[in-house]
Design an enzyme around this catalytic site. Structure first.
Site, PDB file in Angstrom:
ATOM      1  N   GLY A  69       0.826  -1.201   0.000  1.00  0.00           N
ATOM      2  CA  GLY A  69       0.000   0.000   0.000  1.00  0.00           C
ATOM      3  C   GLY A  69       0.857   1.246   0.000  1.00  0.00           C
ATOM      4  O   GLY A  69       2.036   1.208   0.367  1.00  0.00           O
ATOM      5  N   CYS A  70       0.259   2.351  -0.415  1.00  0.00           N
ATOM      6  CA  CYS A  70       1.026   3.595  -0.543  1.00  0.00           C
ATOM      7  C   CYS A  70       1.409   4.148   0.828  1.00  0.00           C
ATOM      8  O   CYS A  70       2.577   4.468   1.071  1.00  0.00           O
ATOM      9  CB  CYS A  70       0.245   4.610  -1.360  1.00  0.00           C
ATOM     10  SG  CYS A  70      -1.458   4.877  -0.824  1.00  0.00           S
TER      11      CYS A  70
END
Lengths: 335, 335, 335, 335
Positions: free
Chosen positions: B149-150
């Site tokens: 995930g970012c």
């Protein structure tokens, strides 16, 4: 104290109108409507207004609105607006209509641009176009006022005096307008999704934008000669503001100084038009009811530049200005 | 040349991925999918890519995808992603999954945060978390890689080396992250409508954002001690970029110089992490696969600041980096 | 009618102040000053105010200011402000100071954070910190009021009631604030150049921002226990607005409902603090004097989120609120 | 491998150029210059390039530059550029000049618009205008290429084919252009200070912008008839992108389909011009070397709309395209 209702209170123009009216010493908001079934509190619809007015948005019929309000601001979409207004007017209230329904005089033109018949065509021709700088005297006496479109306001205020004075030709006028995104309304759309609209600039509605006949009509009426403009609107990645760059041919040899002088003379006593020598920017008028306008002559072409806040002078502010005129208040009250 | 398919090619991460892969000398995009019924051209879905790749987005089943591609990048939503991947893997292709489906090791944690059972729970624990800086060796050998995930990428890269080295405590870590709007995806929503998101800053998902368990898991795994962070994401009015400010307690007396030294040592040979002395800004990494990170000690608290481009190091760039590792290409190819 | 002077009228806070005071029925702006030699018209300095007030900005000394005004709003930089104010006060006018000069009580602390001795140290301890929600009674009687900083206002309004009530600990408070760019003032700088600041997010002044001791002092004073916060300000690509996310340890077992209840009780009669259940955004308060605040408990940590318009509740609006209190006007007049 | 020097490497165009050249397999950057005395590292000047190229910016004279480089990209301001180039050319290197110095053919026109005499007037007429779509054959053989201005590129690519084909009249052309702020350069200025330029839209240089004679010259040359355009540039609150709306009179009865057909025919084999049926937006070309263009006929007027990324097709990308042509590389290399 004038009791005021606002129909279709969920949009950006209505939000701005409520904000302005809350500071108006002679107006009392008594009804807000929505066509949705739930009855949300104003503060849930417009969080910035939380705690400022304890009212629900209700789904009211014309009779109930007429009972509660002396003056009705109608922020409904076109067609829906005329449907309600033709019921409201016989019941007594005065009305300021934000939609395009009563701006045009001619039913056929309306049908052509809006793709449906007008619900109240008989009333079109007699309804005043609510631009005080051009039609103040008629506004004062009207029961119904058609609040002008945002692009037309920015365009007409720059060009109408020059047409009237015979300084520019009615032929070949080009209107290149740029607007902030709030002008497109509050409904989410793919092209208005933040990552699409941000850092982006685009033209839209080229040759087909519905403000075109409105500009044509008022310039023709005020200039005294049939006028058809080439109108191109553009979308600017910012919340609010319109800048219109218009190009016209001088009707005689003329320089910028003479054009500015004419504009200054025409607007000498107007409270909300500022003719400026420098180049105005949209931020010069953000949050205000002003239209700033200037002019240049470039290679024999007249270039006018005008700016407004599309939600104020282009919508809610103009409506309050009309309201003030209709009820005999100082025209600048709450503006 | 590796034949590549991209599933769910309409979103922002997929757009960025296609752009990167078009410049990759060893990848050839052979299939793009959408779950919609029409089969739009890529250029109509992503105008910026017009004329660069003559492919339609098709609604393909796993068998057809496996026939056309050696490597599949899966940009589908969680759950939908695992449903396809469990069909794909037995057919042979290697897969990089952009969704959260295979990031967590534990099915119960997944169910708790994602509100549904995992469609392919048995594969969770064995799947590598695709952050090359921490798990490079496992990535190289994997058939399936869970692209991180970012928010976790920006957080973990700053904190993991300090936990590993015993410089900070695993308790009481606060992660205050700020992201551009593209992280929220391409579907129009009321709060992402331009006039709502523009000139606005907000927190969201306070205490409930699904990246939380992912951060917990990797920091716990890498730091060797159970870690639960307080994670608060915020929305910044800009297209792309994440800045994470994390606050932790030093595990022993330490100054900023020692922390920076540890980070520099840890990342000495990493091509995409730049440990900087100054304060990094998101624009320092916009359009790149870099993570810039720095640290300070303020009143006895360690403050780390890290920035990434959420669509590149936080999504498509990381995927290409993983792809390069999986196929033995230079890790920086096309990045 | 109170005659009002504004010293240092070229900045953003002064612009906002003039705008507010022009709508104030009991204030009349009689002098505007600048330390520059030319004497520009107000409309040339702030085009949005063109035509609204026919005044020049003049380079006036204290004696002349005192002659023309009953109340002086001082928008000068720190040090310069105290230099003028110590001359002004003996001449009679009441003063609202926008600078940091009289916010701190302790000269040594001032010297430490501002790198120079205080020009009027004797007056520091006795001057009231102009946050009406905490110090209303002292403000009413003061000749000089120190208008609070923008970050401190957003921080203190969220935390002070919880400290006072003993709900949170004074130790280990983390204040992560995010501000629009107008807070950095009107002087062009490299990092505030549009293409640098736009589409960018950054931290600055980590551990060194001068609002830190101000937050410490008021929280210590109001909470009754020495408090030192870890304060990290960030720059958001937008014009105005501050959102502060603060993290603190509960002093006893407590849930979000209890914290919200305490905040609602504390602010029950306050006109400008709205305790909200949802997550407030900066746009909820843009253009208003409101502070919206909420709280959550996440993994045993209290998370408060508060928003203000940095130019209004964080500067000019607070000043008008103080002005109203000092002169006995309704506290909400013109706000 | 071509050794490349970049003169004046601190600006936005140079940053973009370096980024592009770092991905060019046939170019090796061997010198970067600045006219400042300190010798900063590239990564300190352009943080996004940190770690990508280990070079200092040096203050080098022409002889040293010629020694180190086969090809020189000159990003200096006008006049300064010609001063260096006239020294460089006899020493052997080929040069792509980003300034306006060699774009105009006529020294008197240059003096009129740039307010000073040209430092190297004799070379003006013989230097090719570096727009490959119009002058590819001459570029291939040139030692010196004048890289086009950003506004002219967007304007000329839309209009030149129509003039050439005799579809529109050379008289009365109106060019209304809108540009992101990076076009104004990197030097901080009052009107480009973030809180001034943000949420603002303005016209500037009305009738006086220096790109005017450049547009005139190329349209006249290519269309075969003297052309003088009315050119109005505007500033859009975004980093990059230009959209030009141009209005011209058809030379004969014609509809939009015929105009689009002509444009498609003209650009059939061009790699970087995409003639589109829909309305292009600046974001369709952001980060690319494309120019997207379309046309409409509105009330008898031809309206063309064209978009480019001002830093790429309007500057650095065009330069690399020219570089590729000059050295016989595939024209699209690194673009």
């Amino acid at each position: 104290m004038v009791r005021v209702a606002i129909l279709g209170a969920t949009g950006y123009s209505a939000k701005e109108l409520i904000r302005l009216l809350l500071a108006h010493p002679e107006a009392k908001i008594t009804a807000l409507t929505t066509r949705q079934d739930d009855q949300p509190n104003l503060g849930d619809v417009h969080p910035v207004l939380r705690g400022r007015l304890d009212l629900k948005l209700e789904n009211l019929d014309a009779a109930e609105v007429a009972k509660r309000a002396d003056c009705v601001f109608c922020c409904l979409p076109h067609a829906a607006s005329a449907e309600v207004i033709k019921e409201l007017l016989p019941l007594g209230p005065r009305v300021v209509d934000f939609s395009a329904d009563y701006r045009l005089n001619d039913a056929a033109t309306y049908t052509k641009w809006y793709d449906h018949d007008h619900p109240d065509a008989a009333r079109m021709a007699e309804t005043v176009y609510g631009l005080p700088e051009l039609y103040r005297e008629r506004i004062v006496k009207s029961q119904l006022v058609a609040n002008p479109g945002c692009y037309p306001t920015s365009t007409i205020l720059a060009l109408a005096p020059l047409l009237k004075a015979g300084l520019i030709s009615a032929d070949g006028i080009i209107v290149d307008s740029k607007s902030g995104v709030s002008g497109a309304g509050r409904t989410p759309k793919a092209n208005l999704h933040y990552p699409e609209a941000n850092e982006n600039f685009s033209a839209y509605g080229v040759g087909s934008h519905r403000h075109t006949p409105e500009i044509d009509q008022v310039l023709s009426d005020f200039g005294g000669k049939a006028t058809e403009v080439v109108f191109t609107p553009h979308l600017v990645p910012m919340d609010r503001g319109i800048l219109t760059t218009a190009y016209s041919m001088p009707a005689k040899a003329i320089d910028a100084a003479a054009i500015l002088a004419e504009l200054k003379k025409f607007y000498a006593t107007e409270p909300f038009v500022r003719v400026v020598d420098g180049l105005p920017t949209t931020k010069d008028v953000t949050g205000t009811n002003y239209c700033d306008v200037t002019a240049r002559v470039v290679r024999g072409r007249v270039v006018t530049i005008s700016v407004i806040d599309n939600l104020i002078k282009g919508a809610a502010g103009a409506a309050v200005q009309n309201f003030n005129l209709m009820y005999g208040f100082d025209e600048t009250t709450a503006l």
